[in-house]
Design a protein around this motif. Structure first.
Motif, PDB file in Angstrom:
ATOM      1  N   ALA A  88     -30.498 -24.239 -14.785  1.00 51.71           N
ATOM      2  CA  ALA A  88     -31.214 -23.187 -14.079  1.00 51.71           C
ATOM      3  C   ALA A  88     -30.795 -21.836 -14.641  1.00 51.71           C
ATOM      4  CB  ALA A  88     -30.899 -23.257 -12.586  1.00 51.71           C
ATOM      5  N   PHE A  89     -31.647 -20.819 -14.437  1.00 56.98           N
ATOM      6  CA  PHE A  89     -31.278 -19.481 -14.865  1.00 56.98           C
ATOM      7  C   PHE A  89     -30.012 -19.036 -14.145  1.00 56.98           C
ATOM      8  CE2 PHE A  89     -36.080 -18.694 -15.433  1.00 56.98           C
ATOM      9  CZ  PHE A  89     -36.041 -19.207 -16.712  1.00 56.98           C
ATOM     10  N   PHE A  90     -29.231 -18.178 -14.812  1.00 58.68           N
ATOM     11  CA  PHE A  90     -28.027 -17.683 -14.172  1.00 58.68           C
ATOM     12  C   PHE A  90     -28.391 -16.893 -12.909  1.00 58.68           C
ATOM     13  CE2 PHE A  90     -28.969 -14.175 -17.199  1.00 58.68           C
ATOM     14  CZ  PHE A  90     -28.931 -13.075 -16.342  1.00 58.68           C
ATOM     15  N   SER A  91     -27.466 -16.879 -11.967  1.00 59.88           N
ATOM     16  CA  SER A  91     -27.682 -16.155 -10.720  1.00 59.88           C
ATOM     17  C   SER A  91     -26.963 -14.805 -10.782  1.00 59.88           C
ATOM     18  CB  SER A  91     -27.149 -16.965  -9.543  1.00 59.88           C
ATOM     19  OG  SER A  91     -25.727 -17.054  -9.610  1.00 59.88           O
ATOM     20  N   ARG A  92     -27.284 -13.940  -9.835  1.00 56.31           N
ATOM     21  CA  ARG A  92     -26.590 -12.653  -9.752  1.00 56.31           C
ATOM     22  C   ARG A  92     -25.108 -12.861  -9.436  1.00 56.31           C
ATOM     23  NH1 ARG A  92     -28.969  -7.587 -11.260  1.00 56.31           N
ATOM     24  NH2 ARG A  92     -31.134  -8.154 -11.712  1.00 56.31           N
ATOM     25  N   ASP A  93     -24.806 -13.898  -8.676  1.00 57.15           N
ATOM     26  CA  ASP A  93     -23.401 -14.202  -8.400  1.00 57.15           C
ATOM     27  C   ASP A  93     -22.670 -14.573  -9.689  1.00 57.15           C
ATOM     28  OD1 ASP A  93     -23.647 -13.693  -5.708  1.00 57.15           O
ATOM     29  OD2 ASP A  93     -23.966 -15.790  -5.155  1.00 57.15           O
ATOM     30  N   ASP A  94     -23.318 -15.400 -10.536  1.00 57.62           N
ATOM     31  CA  ASP A  94     -22.732 -15.735 -11.838  1.00 57.62           C
ATOM     32  C   ASP A  94     -22.446 -14.461 -12.624  1.00 57.62           C
ATOM     33  OD1 ASP A  94     -23.027 -18.458 -11.339  1.00 57.62           O
ATOM     34  OD2 ASP A  94     -24.975 -18.567 -12.333  1.00 57.62           O
ATOM     35  N   TRP A  95     -23.401 -13.561 -12.591  1.00 53.69           N
ATOM     36  CA  TRP A  95     -23.309 -12.337 -13.387  1.00 53.69           C
ATOM     37  C   TRP A  95     -22.155 -11.460 -12.914  1.00 53.69           C
ATOM     38  CZ3 TRP A  95     -25.514 -12.090 -17.852  1.00 53.69           C
ATOM     39  CH2 TRP A  95     -25.688 -10.877 -18.513  1.00 53.69           C
TER      40      TRP A  95
END
Length: 379
Positions: free
Chosen positions: A33-40
């Motif tokens: 899945a695309f990265f999340s804002r939390d990942d970022w």
């Protein structure tokens, strides 16, 4: 000449690797899945989104080599190579042009958010008719009162569908060739900015990529990076960072895949023997080790050149070529070594292969790197 890491560099690498492994547990079978804002934001907390940005703007203030060590640890510890690539493109193709050429107001306004993970940046350069030939951009910027009006279409922007800001390049004087290109920072919410839907890609699945269209998009003079006409130089400067430090993430991937292959070769048995005892297997592993260590030396040399204040020299294209071609060959070898399991998702080997294919295309294709090397040879 000292090839050893200092204690500080070893600690930097180990701390980054431990932080990455803790934050991004290895689940190779999970859907991409695309990265999340939390990942970022986690990447921001680990210092990976601003490693080479000066400390005064929220970055780590590291040089190219130390930054590469962090990216190498990220690539080794995180199997989501699309996230590794997204972070690297954000830092090297977007943050570094602003850090090195932007005005003080631009740096203060944008860089702290980019380093912390509050902002995602997309590098909007590639066009349908301008991939390797970046001196002939169809996107134009025409003079207007107090700024410029952008029009045109960028076809492939890493992080584009989710980006908060774009670093983009446009032709401001078509008669001047590469001296007629200007760089801009454009806010996603500006009138006339139309991001496209995510493209369906072969690999780097965690990184959303898509086009962005500028329709009579007004940008103020203060949004110009550097001076009008410096865009070609600014882009090539960012490519020096990208072709060196970004590919450190692929060194980490090569180390990770090699570790998996060695473990598999030691444990897998055929014909009553560990497959590691077959010369066809052991020699393949030796070649994988040769590729990654040779590429590592070239990449560190390219980063050392940057840290000495030099510009992109022959070591930058040599490094990019060695890393990208080497990691692609090793990923294909890994699939062969794992056999049928290498073609299935659970071990993550097939994902590594798909993620390494674009490495020989973006940041200048392998043939472009060979052309650059040939020019350095005086050909």
């Amino acid at each position: 000449m000292d090839f050893a890491w200092s204690d500080r560099q070893r600690d930097l690498y180990e701390r980054t690797l431990a932080g990455v492994r803790l934050s991004f547990p290895d689940d190779k079978s999970a859907p991409a899945a695309f990265f999340s804002r939390d990942d970022w934001r986690v990447l921001g907390e680990l210092g990976l989104l601003g490693a080479s940005v000066p400390e005064g703007y929220g970055g780590g203030g590291l040089g190219a080599l130390d930054t590469a060590l962090m990216m190498e640890a990220l690539g080794r510890g995180c199997s989501h190579t699309g996230l590794v690539f997204a972070a690297s493109a954000h830092l090297f193709a977007c943050a570094m042009p602003i850090a090195d050429f932007g005005s003080e107001k631009m740096r203060v306004g944008v860089l702290p958010g980019m380093c912390a993970g509050d902002l995602v940046a997309g590098n909007a350069m590639t066009e349908p008719g301008a991939g390797s030939d970046v001196a002939r951009l169809a996107v134009t910027a025409e003079r207007a009162d107090g700024g410029w009006v952008l029009n045109g279409h960028k076809s492939f922007v890493s992080n584009g569908p989710v980006a908060d800001v774009y670093v983009t390049y446009a032709t401001t004087d078509e008669k001047a060739g590469h001296l007629g290109v200007t760089a801009f920072v454009v806010d996603r919410e500006a009138d006339g900015v139309v991001p496209g839907d995510p493209l369906e890609k072969m690999g780097l699945s965690q990184c959303p990529a898509g086009g962005v269209r500028f329709v009579d998009c007004f940008v103020r003079d203060e949004q110009v990076i550097g001076e009008p006409g410096q865009g070609g130089w600014i882009f090539q400067h960012s490519m020096g960072w990208e072709r060196s430090c970004l590919f450190a993430g692929y060194l980490g991937l090569a180390d990770r895949v090699l570790d998996q292959c060695v473990e598999h070769a030691r444990g897998r048995r055929q014909f009553g023997r560990r497959i590691a005892s077959f010369q066809a297997i052991s020699h393949r592993l030796a070649e994988m080790k040769l590729r990654v260590e040779s590429a590592r030396l070239l990449l560190y040399r390219a980063c050392w050149e940057l840290d000495q204040g030099g510009q992109a020299t022959v070591y930058t294209p040599l490094s990019k070529l060695a890393v990208s071609e080497g990691v692609l060959a090793s990923a294909l070898d890994a699939v062969r070594l794992f056999g049928g399991r290498g073609y299935l998702r659970p071990d993550g080997i097939e994902a590594a292969l798909r993620d390494t294919v674009p490495a020989v295309i973006f940041s200048g294709t392998s043939d472009i790197q060979r052309e650059l090397i040939a020019k350095e040879l005086g050909l």
